[in-house]
Design an enzyme around this catalytic site. Sequence first.
Site, PDB file in Angstrom:
ATOM      1  CG  HIS A  90      -2.235  -0.792   0.752  1.00  0.00           C
ATOM      2  ND1 HIS A  90      -2.170  -2.094   0.329  1.00  0.00           N
ATOM      3  CD2 HIS A  90      -3.545  -0.447   0.678  1.00  0.00           C
ATOM      4  CE1 HIS A  90      -3.387  -2.515   0.015  1.00  0.00           C
ATOM      5  NE2 HIS A  90      -4.245  -1.528   0.217  1.00  0.00           N
ATOM      6  CG  ASP A 153      -7.361   7.448   9.264  1.00  0.00           C
ATOM      7  OD1 ASP A 153      -7.306   7.447  10.501  1.00  0.00           O
ATOM      8  OD2 ASP A 153      -7.197   8.470   8.567  1.00  0.00           O
ATOM      9  CD  GLU A 266      -8.077  10.699  11.644  1.00  0.00           C
ATOM     10  OE1 GLU A 266      -8.528  10.981  10.522  1.00  0.00           O
ATOM     11  OE2 GLU A 266      -7.410   9.658  11.874  1.00  0.00           O
TER      12      GLU A 266
HETATM   13  P1  FAD Z   1       4.221  -1.884   2.064  1.00  0.00           P
HETATM   14  O1  FAD Z   1       3.731  -0.796   1.199  1.00  0.00           O
HETATM   15  O2  FAD Z   1       4.150  -3.246   1.520  1.00  0.00           O
HETATM   16  O3  FAD Z   1       5.711  -1.565   2.550  1.00  0.00           O
HETATM   17  C1  FAD Z   1       6.083  -0.278   2.976  1.00  0.00           C
HETATM   18  C2  FAD Z   1       7.577  -0.225   3.293  1.00  0.00           C
HETATM   19  O4  FAD Z   1       7.840  -1.000   4.456  1.00  0.00           O
HETATM   20  C3  FAD Z   1       8.462  -0.817   2.194  1.00  0.00           C
HETATM   21  O5  FAD Z   1       9.693  -0.158   2.182  1.00  0.00           O
HETATM   22  C4  FAD Z   1       8.632  -2.250   2.641  1.00  0.00           C
HETATM   23  O6  FAD Z   1       9.811  -2.827   2.129  1.00  0.00           O
HETATM   24  C5  FAD Z   1       8.693  -2.089   4.147  1.00  0.00           C
HETATM   25  N1  FAD Z   1       8.142  -3.243   4.849  1.00  0.00           N
HETATM   26  C6  FAD Z   1       6.975  -3.880   4.649  1.00  0.00           C
HETATM   27  N2  FAD Z   1       6.824  -4.869   5.542  1.00  0.00           N
HETATM   28  C7  FAD Z   1       7.924  -4.837   6.331  1.00  0.00           C
HETATM   29  C8  FAD Z   1       8.362  -5.597   7.437  1.00  0.00           C
HETATM   30  N3  FAD Z   1       7.648  -6.615   7.918  1.00  0.00           N
HETATM   31  N4  FAD Z   1       9.549  -5.288   8.002  1.00  0.00           N
HETATM   32  C9  FAD Z   1      10.305  -4.266   7.534  1.00  0.00           C
HETATM   33  N5  FAD Z   1       9.950  -3.527   6.476  1.00  0.00           N
HETATM   34  C10 FAD Z   1       8.759  -3.798   5.893  1.00  0.00           C
HETATM   35  N6  FAD Z   1      -0.625   5.347   7.227  1.00  0.00           N
HETATM   36  C11 FAD Z   1      -0.859   5.842   8.454  1.00  0.00           C
HETATM   37  O7  FAD Z   1       0.060   6.022   9.253  1.00  0.00           O
HETATM   38  N7  FAD Z   1      -2.126   6.155   8.837  1.00  0.00           N
HETATM   39  C12 FAD Z   1      -3.198   5.931   8.038  1.00  0.00           C
HETATM   40  O8  FAD Z   1      -4.315   6.209   8.440  1.00  0.00           O
HETATM   41  C13 FAD Z   1      -2.975   5.378   6.754  1.00  0.00           C
HETATM   42  N8  FAD Z   1      -4.001   5.111   5.935  1.00  0.00           N
HETATM   43  C14 FAD Z   1      -3.763   4.574   4.704  1.00  0.00           C
HETATM   44  C15 FAD Z   1      -4.846   4.289   3.874  1.00  0.00           C
HETATM   45  C16 FAD Z   1      -4.638   3.740   2.637  1.00  0.00           C
HETATM   46  C17 FAD Z   1      -5.828   3.418   1.757  1.00  0.00           C
HETATM   47  C18 FAD Z   1      -3.330   3.505   2.180  1.00  0.00           C
HETATM   48  C19 FAD Z   1      -3.088   2.952   0.812  1.00  0.00           C
HETATM   49  C20 FAD Z   1      -2.243   3.800   2.983  1.00  0.00           C
HETATM   50  C21 FAD Z   1      -2.449   4.330   4.263  1.00  0.00           C
HETATM   51  N9  FAD Z   1      -1.397   4.624   5.125  1.00  0.00           N
HETATM   52  C22 FAD Z   1      -1.647   5.120   6.372  1.00  0.00           C
HETATM   53  C23 FAD Z   1      -0.001   4.445   4.709  1.00  0.00           C
HETATM   54  C24 FAD Z   1       0.533   3.107   5.139  1.00  0.00           C
HETATM   55  O9  FAD Z   1       0.796   3.095   6.531  1.00  0.00           O
HETATM   56  C25 FAD Z   1       1.874   2.833   4.446  1.00  0.00           C
HETATM   57  O10 FAD Z   1       1.725   2.929   3.055  1.00  0.00           O
HETATM   58  C26 FAD Z   1       2.368   1.453   4.800  1.00  0.00           C
HETATM   59  O11 FAD Z   1       3.693   1.326   4.391  1.00  0.00           O
HETATM   60  C27 FAD Z   1       1.556   0.443   4.074  1.00  0.00           C
HETATM   61  O12 FAD Z   1       1.681  -0.801   4.693  1.00  0.00           O
HETATM   62  P2  FAD Z   1       1.928  -2.070   3.808  1.00  0.00           P
HETATM   63  O13 FAD Z   1       1.797  -3.182   4.765  1.00  0.00           O
HETATM   64  O14 FAD Z   1       1.100  -2.125   2.596  1.00  0.00           O
HETATM   65  O15 FAD Z   1       3.476  -1.824   3.466  1.00  0.00           O
END
Ligand code: FAD
Length: 515
Positions: A90, A153, A266
């Site tokens: 994400h 969120d 918020e």
């Molecule tokens: P990914 O996108 O898969 O990874 C993000 C980064 O972390 C990459 O560099 C990856 O290599 C690294 N990574 C992933 N897993 C691990 C692990 N286990 N150990 C070490 N590194 C790792 N953020 C907020 O703070 N608050 C919000 O309310 C919020 N709402 C969101 C709503 C939506 C619809 C979206 C798309 C994003 C939102 N985000 C929010 C952002 C979100 O927290 C970040 O994009 C987060 O990185 C996404 O998590 P993911 O698991 O998909 O990680």
Amino acid sequence: MIACLGRIVQDTDADSIPDDDVSTLSESLDLQGTIESGGITGVAGKDFGGLYSVKPLALIKPSGTEDIARVINAASRTSHLTVAARGNGHSINGQAMADSGFVIDMRSTEENHFKPLTIDGSHYIDVSGGALWEDVLKRCVSVFRLAPRSWTDYLSLTVGGTLSNAGVSGQAFRFGPQTSNVTELEVVTGKGEITVCSETQNSELFFGALGGLGQLGIITRARVKLQPAPDMVRWIRVVYTEFEEFTRDAEFLVTQEEGESFDYVEGFVFSNSDDPINGWPSVPLDPDHEFNPAYIPQTAGSVLYCLEVALHYRNSDRPSTVNTAVSRLLERLGFIQRLKFQLNVSYVEFLLRVKQVEEHAKANGNWDSPHPWLNIFISKSSIVDFDRTVFRKMLKDGVGGPMLIYPLLRSKWDSRTSVVLPEGEIFYIVALLRFVPKGPTVEKLVAQNHEIIKWCNKEGLDFKLYLPHYQSKEDWKRHFGDQWTRFVERKTSFDPMAILAPGQKIFKRTHIIKP
Ligand code: FAD
């Protein structure tokens, strides 16, 4: 076997490896889990942002921590291979991608840990780094009537993915971000070592990995603090015409003691128009609520402000008790009295509220379109200037999605983590959550994001990007500021060959081959 992998990947590039080499790769890595390569790495080269795409060498679905260590160790014996953990993909700007490298699908480990603990009378849950927060919520509430204290969120994000950034939502003013609500991690470092760390054990790795953008290690397990889960939530939105009044009330609420304020605070900016996405219709919480623009004072400008708050309660609380508590808090606020919307929902429903938005956006095709989002932390001292120029002028017609803004408190963040913040106790998160099809082209919106950042720099605003994205080392140095040296030292200790999270574009893979 490892040597064999080294030979394959050193002498060929990802495109030239035929599909039938999957079995050789798999054998070389000696995995318990599975590996996919060639044309079938699918989602591993894409993310929610939809702005970048690259081709990984292989997608690994590890069965557990040992598999992850094996992949990192194998990469370390080559001169150029990188490894990216992919949570739920994400990210917006390719942060979880590895061009011609290994992508580790952390979701395949999501069931590996789910263990409640009580330590000194406090409750915790050990969960996998690849678990989705929405599953942690559902399981903790249904099995134990307990829940984590700090959220995002949207909950279809992984534990490791948000802990690598910060993890913020409307509870963070009280409990700090998610990075302030874990007490122990299991991490596989860039040296392939499986290490348990906490405030007192391997603390450099513990604090470094929190907010560490995946640079120091892959989080395979986290110990998350829990609290008793409420049954219900009174969810409220109130409207302001003046930014100064909106910020005064929001800051008042986030600086009150527990019990003297709401449990969630918020806010968002919306355009003073009937636009279905950016305007008045975006405020009511229920289709039966009507936003009557006749109640907006004539003096209002092009944008309005909505404060969104919530109060937890139990099924056993009498409605009159809840009403009194809500009224007592609302009567201290200066919103437009007739523009108030409220709803009672279950606690789980409240935390899963963005899931409904997702379902709706999926149905109309917006969910999978590009999302050139911009997230910024802006100090209280700069927020009025930001509103005046960015919200009221540059973005007065909206961004085709929510424009969030709410205050956070620096003292709730641990300065030992890798997260970087602006100065001053109160700062705001501003999130421009663009959904493209309704607006101009993606390139134009990306350019507008750059223009906003450029303007913030030119005016000397005190700000830091959240979920940062930079292309040059100079920009990263500026981002980390006086924490750069510490971050580099941690990188050198835990991932000296810069194998991990290449999609962040902070460090380049080095050619030192592990003996
Ligand atoms: P990914 O996108 O898969 O990874 C993000 C980064 O972390 C990459 O560099 C990856 O290599 C690294 N990574 C992933 N897993 C691990 C692990 N286990 N150990 C070490 N590194 C790792 N953020 C907020 O703070 N608050 C919000 O309310 C919020 N709402 C969101 C709503 C939506 C619809 C979206 C798309 C994003 C939102 N985000 C929010 C952002 C979100 O927290 C970040 O994009 C987060 O990185 C996404 O998590 P993911 O698991 O998909 O990680």
